[in-house]
Motif scaffolding. Structure first.
Motif, PDB file in Angstrom:
ATOM      1  N   PHE A   1      26.906  30.114  38.664  1.00  0.00           N
ATOM      2  CA  PHE A   1      27.978  31.180  38.579  1.00  0.00           C
ATOM      3  C   PHE A   1      27.888  31.784  39.905  1.00  0.00           C
ATOM      4  CE2 PHE A   1      27.562  29.883  34.100  1.00  0.00           C
ATOM      5  CZ  PHE A   1      28.728  29.724  33.762  1.00  0.00           C
ATOM      6  N   CYS A   2      29.219  31.947  40.066  1.00  0.00           N
ATOM      7  CA  CYS A   2      29.570  32.734  41.710  1.00  0.00           C
ATOM      8  C   CYS A   2      30.687  33.647  41.462  1.00  0.00           C
ATOM      9  CB  CYS A   2      30.121  31.810  42.550  1.00  0.00           C
ATOM     10  SG  CYS A   2      28.823  30.310  43.129  1.00  0.00           S
ATOM     11  N   LEU A   3      30.373  34.980  41.715  1.00  0.00           N
ATOM     12  CA  LEU A   3      31.183  36.161  41.603  1.00  0.00           C
ATOM     13  C   LEU A   3      32.202  36.136  42.820  1.00  0.00           C
ATOM     14  CD1 LEU A   3      31.936  38.444  39.563  1.00  0.00           C
ATOM     15  CD2 LEU A   3      30.248  39.865  40.572  1.00  0.00           C
ATOM     16  N   GLU A   4      33.219  36.010  42.637  1.00  0.00           N
ATOM     17  CA  GLU A   4      34.220  36.266  43.628  1.00  0.00           C
ATOM     18  C   GLU A   4      34.702  37.671  44.038  1.00  0.00           C
ATOM     19  OE1 GLU A   4      38.376  33.902  45.469  1.00  0.00           O
ATOM     20  OE2 GLU A   4      37.656  33.739  43.414  1.00  0.00           O
ATOM     21  N   ASN A   5      34.723  37.882  45.380  1.00  0.00           N
ATOM     22  CA  ASN A   5      35.314  39.189  45.650  1.00  0.00           C
ATOM     23  C   ASN A   5      36.838  38.912  45.992  1.00  0.00           C
ATOM     24  OD1 ASN A   5      34.263  37.529  48.206  1.00  0.00           O
ATOM     25  ND2 ASN A   5      35.724  38.963  49.195  1.00  0.00           N
ATOM     26  N   LEU A   6      37.801  39.955  45.706  1.00  0.00           N
ATOM     27  CA  LEU A   6      38.998  40.017  45.825  1.00  0.00           C
ATOM     28  C   LEU A   6      39.530  40.996  46.539  1.00  0.00           C
ATOM     29  CD1 LEU A   6      39.880  38.816  41.999  1.00  0.00           C
ATOM     30  CD2 LEU A   6      39.662  37.265  43.875  1.00  0.00           C
ATOM     31  N   ASN A   7      41.052  40.709  46.998  1.00  0.00           N
ATOM     32  CA  ASN A   7      41.646  42.315  47.457  1.00  0.00           C
ATOM     33  C   ASN A   7      42.681  42.933  46.638  1.00  0.00           C
ATOM     34  OD1 ASN A   7      44.561  42.068  48.347  1.00  0.00           O
ATOM     35  ND2 ASN A   7      43.750  40.104  49.037  1.00  0.00           N
ATOM     36  N   THR A   8      42.452  44.272  46.475  1.00  0.00           N
ATOM     37  CA  THR A   8      43.212  44.815  45.720  1.00  0.00           C
ATOM     38  C   THR A   8      44.551  45.473  46.393  1.00  0.00           C
ATOM     39  OG1 THR A   8      41.812  46.907  46.118  1.00  0.00           O
ATOM     40  CG2 THR A   8      41.485  45.674  44.093  1.00  0.00           C
ATOM     41  N   GLU A   9      44.659  45.271  47.726  1.00  0.00           N
ATOM     42  CA  GLU A   9      45.678  45.919  48.615  1.00  0.00           C
ATOM     43  C   GLU A   9      47.036  44.978  48.310  1.00  0.00           C
ATOM     44  OE1 GLU A   9      42.809  45.649  49.431  1.00  0.00           O
ATOM     45  OE2 GLU A   9      41.980  47.292  50.394  1.00  0.00           O
TER      46      GLU A   9
ATOM     47  N   GLY B   1      34.958  29.415  36.030  1.00  0.00           N
ATOM     48  CA  GLY B   1      33.952  29.180  35.070  1.00  0.00           C
ATOM     49  C   GLY B   1      34.070  29.861  33.726  1.00  0.00           C
ATOM     50  N   TYR B   2      35.543  30.490  33.528  1.00  0.00           N
ATOM     51  CA  TYR B   2      35.722  31.140  32.297  1.00  0.00           C
ATOM     52  C   TYR B   2      37.089  31.179  31.970  1.00  0.00           C
ATOM     53  CZ  TYR B   2      37.995  34.828  35.117  1.00  0.00           C
ATOM     54  OH  TYR B   2      38.781  35.746  35.925  1.00  0.00           O
ATOM     55  N   ILE B   3      37.496  31.344  30.727  1.00  0.00           N
ATOM     56  CA  ILE B   3      38.824  31.425  30.388  1.00  0.00           C
ATOM     57  C   ILE B   3      39.267  32.600  29.775  1.00  0.00           C
ATOM     58  CG2 ILE B   3      40.480  30.084  28.329  1.00  0.00           C
ATOM     59  CD1 ILE B   3      38.311  28.106  28.084  1.00  0.00           C
ATOM     60  N   GLU B   4      38.495  33.344  29.411  1.00  0.00           N
ATOM     61  CA  GLU B   4      39.010  34.849  29.015  1.00  0.00           C
ATOM     62  C   GLU B   4      37.661  35.658  29.062  1.00  0.00           C
ATOM     63  OE1 GLU B   4      40.489  35.443  25.106  1.00  0.00           O
ATOM     64  OE2 GLU B   4      39.290  33.924  24.488  1.00  0.00           O
ATOM     65  N   GLY B   5      37.817  36.993  29.102  1.00  0.00           N
ATOM     66  CA  GLY B   5      36.744  38.067  28.793  1.00  0.00           C
ATOM     67  C   GLY B   5      36.786  38.823  30.059  1.00  0.00           C
ATOM     68  N   ASP B   6      35.707  39.781  30.112  1.00  0.00           N
ATOM     69  CA  ASP B   6      35.393  40.773  31.161  1.00  0.00           C
ATOM     70  C   ASP B   6      33.918  40.917  31.152  1.00  0.00           C
ATOM     71  OD1 ASP B   6      34.752  43.289  29.626  1.00  0.00           O
ATOM     72  OD2 ASP B   6      36.995  42.926  28.810  1.00  0.00           O
ATOM     73  N   LEU B   7      33.663  41.741  32.223  1.00  0.00           N
ATOM     74  CA  LEU B   7      32.380  42.083  32.565  1.00  0.00           C
ATOM     75  C   LEU B   7      31.709  43.411  31.899  1.00  0.00           C
ATOM     76  CD1 LEU B   7      31.774  41.721  36.291  1.00  0.00           C
ATOM     77  CD2 LEU B   7      31.435  39.909  34.496  1.00  0.00           C
TER      78      LEU B   7
ATOM     79  N   ARG C   1      29.227  24.320  40.714  1.00  0.00           N
ATOM     80  CA  ARG C   1      29.375  25.816  40.754  1.00  0.00           C
ATOM     81  C   ARG C   1      30.567  26.272  39.843  1.00  0.00           C
ATOM     82  NH1 ARG C   1      27.551  24.562  45.662  1.00  0.00           N
ATOM     83  NH2 ARG C   1      29.659  24.141  46.345  1.00  0.00           N
ATOM     84  N   LEU C   2      30.504  27.565  39.220  1.00  0.00           N
ATOM     85  CA  LEU C   2      31.589  28.094  38.374  1.00  0.00           C
ATOM     86  C   LEU C   2      31.894  29.586  38.933  1.00  0.00           C
ATOM     87  CD1 LEU C   2      30.232  26.664  34.976  1.00  0.00           C
ATOM     88  CD2 LEU C   2      32.294  25.953  36.144  1.00  0.00           C
ATOM     89  N   ASN C   3      33.223  29.706  38.953  1.00  0.00           N
ATOM     90  CA  ASN C   3      33.670  31.030  39.824  1.00  0.00           C
ATOM     91  C   ASN C   3      34.040  32.044  38.619  1.00  0.00           C
ATOM     92  OD1 ASN C   3      34.062  32.024  42.199  1.00  0.00           O
ATOM     93  ND2 ASN C   3      36.333  31.748  41.962  1.00  0.00           N
ATOM     94  N   LEU C   4      33.651  33.232  38.901  1.00  0.00           N
ATOM     95  CA  LEU C   4      33.895  34.483  38.316  1.00  0.00           C
ATOM     96  C   LEU C   4      34.665  35.449  38.940  1.00  0.00           C
ATOM     97  CD1 LEU C   4      30.435  34.893  36.601  1.00  0.00           C
ATOM     98  CD2 LEU C   4      32.173  33.967  35.618  1.00  0.00           C
ATOM     99  N   HIS C   5      35.397  36.487  38.208  1.00  0.00           N
ATOM    100  CA  HIS C   5      36.164  37.567  38.764  1.00  0.00           C
ATOM    101  C   HIS C   5      35.719  38.965  38.063  1.00  0.00           C
ATOM    102  CE1 HIS C   5      38.975  34.070  39.412  1.00  0.00           C
ATOM    103  NE2 HIS C   5      38.692  34.528  40.612  1.00  0.00           N
ATOM    104  N   GLY C   6      35.977  39.936  38.557  1.00  0.00           N
ATOM    105  CA  GLY C   6      35.675  41.350  38.110  1.00  0.00           C
ATOM    106  C   GLY C   6      35.917  41.424  36.689  1.00  0.00           C
ATOM    107  N   THR C   7      37.336  40.641  36.333  1.00  0.00           N
ATOM    108  CA  THR C   7      37.795  40.754  35.097  1.00  0.00           C
ATOM    109  C   THR C   7      38.669  39.721  34.820  1.00  0.00           C
ATOM    110  OG1 THR C   7      39.021  42.283  33.510  1.00  0.00           O
ATOM    111  CG2 THR C   7      39.875  42.231  35.569  1.00  0.00           C
ATOM    112  N   GLY C   8      39.276  39.476  33.682  1.00  0.00           N
ATOM    113  CA  GLY C   8      40.123  38.047  33.321  1.00  0.00           C
ATOM    114  C   GLY C   8      41.483  38.235  34.249  1.00  0.00           C
ATOM    115  N   LEU C   9      41.943  37.552  34.632  1.00  0.00           N
ATOM    116  CA  LEU C   9      43.244  37.429  35.452  1.00  0.00           C
ATOM    117  C   LEU C   9      44.307  36.842  34.714  1.00  0.00           C
ATOM    118  CD1 LEU C   9      41.794  36.529  39.255  1.00  0.00           C
ATOM    119  CD2 LEU C   9      41.860  38.909  38.095  1.00  0.00           C
ATOM    120  N   ASP C  10      45.737  37.265  34.865  1.00  0.00           N
ATOM    121  CA  ASP C  10      46.743  36.398  34.173  1.00  0.00           C
ATOM    122  C   ASP C  10      47.226  35.330  35.260  1.00  0.00           C
ATOM    123  OD1 ASP C  10      48.284  37.745  36.264  1.00  0.00           O
ATOM    124  OD2 ASP C  10      48.958  39.149  34.809  1.00  0.00           O
ATOM    125  N   ALA C  11      48.334  34.665  34.944  1.00  0.00           N
ATOM    126  CA  ALA C  11      48.835  33.477  35.712  1.00  0.00           C
ATOM    127  C   ALA C  11      49.297  34.210  37.275  1.00  0.00           C
ATOM    128  CB  ALA C  11      50.202  32.942  34.986  1.00  0.00           C
ATOM    129  N   ALA C  12      49.524  35.318  37.110  1.00  0.00           N
ATOM    130  CA  ALA C  12      49.990  36.029  38.476  1.00  0.00           C
ATOM    131  C   ALA C  12      48.737  36.493  39.498  1.00  0.00           C
ATOM    132  CB  ALA C  12      50.958  37.047  38.406  1.00  0.00           C
TER     133      ALA C  12
END
Length: 265
Positions: A136-144, A56-62, A89-100
């Motif tokens: 808009f849906c805010l997705e949880n991720l793992n940092t480990e 749901g976004y191309i760039e940016g952060d919260l 539905r459009l998906n969001l993350h805690g911040t913008g992510l790169d290709a990896a």
């Protein structure tokens, strides 16, 4: 009982992307995609597939003023793209992510002011979703393992933010693969988060392949979700451990719940 969707980015990788979407649709599933800017939306629309969610976004952060403005601006572009595909539905993350999948601006720990800024940004996002008639849906991720340095990554974090905004146009994309790595106790997690869930995504741990290839008891989770009254979308965001059609069958089997199984709980 559930609406089942498949992430086209991760299965049938021997096929061109449009053919993957068509194949998933022909097998009776809805379709999820990631970055819509990498795809021919007209060609995707012509497949006749039902699209469940997309980024749901191309760039940016919260948390920064410039990042929030970029997030809102590109969310508006994503809304237009979603309209072309009929995607709700459009998906969001805690911040913008790169290709990896790594954060463009990693953060070791979010401060109090960052939390307040994130809540304000998500309130603006929810208002945008309300005007457009989308969620808009805010997705949880793992940092480990997959996403080190992403702020607001844990399911507990995304649940806190979404419940604080408390809008039907901002919900959780509750990813149980990420939650198992970062938090565990998945059945209690889905019960606690149920009022705020917009979608659930699944893959097994370790390996991020289809249900039945790792340690998560997905049939038990499916029964718990059904008993709790969840009837929404469950998306397979997983690699195929072998053939893609076999992976889709295993996914469907794991989330096929009989009325008798619910009654006997």
């Amino acid at each position: 009982m559930f609406q089942l969707a498949i992430c086209a980015e991760m299965v049938f990788q021997d096929l061109p992307f449009v053919d993957r979407v068509r194949k998933i649709h022909d097998l009776g599933f809805q379709v999820e995609i990631w970055d819509w800017t990498r795809h021919d939306l007209n060609a995707l629309a012509r497949t006749g597939a039902r699209f469940s969610s997309m980024t749901g976004y191309i760039e940016g952060d919260l948390i920064t003023a410039a990042g929030a403005d970029a997030l809102l601006r590109t969310a508006e572009q994503s809304i237009e793209a979603a309209g072309r595909l009929g995607c709700p539905r459009l998906n969001l993350h805690g911040t913008g992510l790169d290709a990896a999948g790594l954060p463009v601006q990693p953060i070791a720990a979010a401060s109090g002011p960052m939390w307040l800024a994130a809540q304000r940004t998500l309130t603006r996002i929810a208002e945008l979703g309300q005007r457009a008639g989308l969620v808009f849906c805010l997705e949880n991720l793992n940092t480990e393992v997959d996403h080190p340095g992403v702020p607001f990554a844990r399911a507990a974090d995304t649940l806190a933010l979404v419940s604080a905004v408390d809008s039907p146009h901002l919900r959780l994309n509750l990813d149980l693969y990420h939650a198992q790595i970062g938090e565990g106790n998945l059945i209690e997690l889905v019960r606690r988060a149920l009022p705020y869930i917009g979608e659930i995504q699944v893959a097994d741990v370790p390996g991020r392949c289809e249900p039945g290839t790792g340690e998560i008891n997905y049939p038990a989770i499916a029964r718990a979700l059904a008993s709790a009254g969840y009837r929404g979308t469950i998306g397979l965001e997983a690699w195929a451990s072998g053939g893609s059609e076999q992976a889709l069958r295993r996914f469907r089997d794991a989330f096929t719940v009989s009325t008798e199984a619910i009654t006997n709980r």
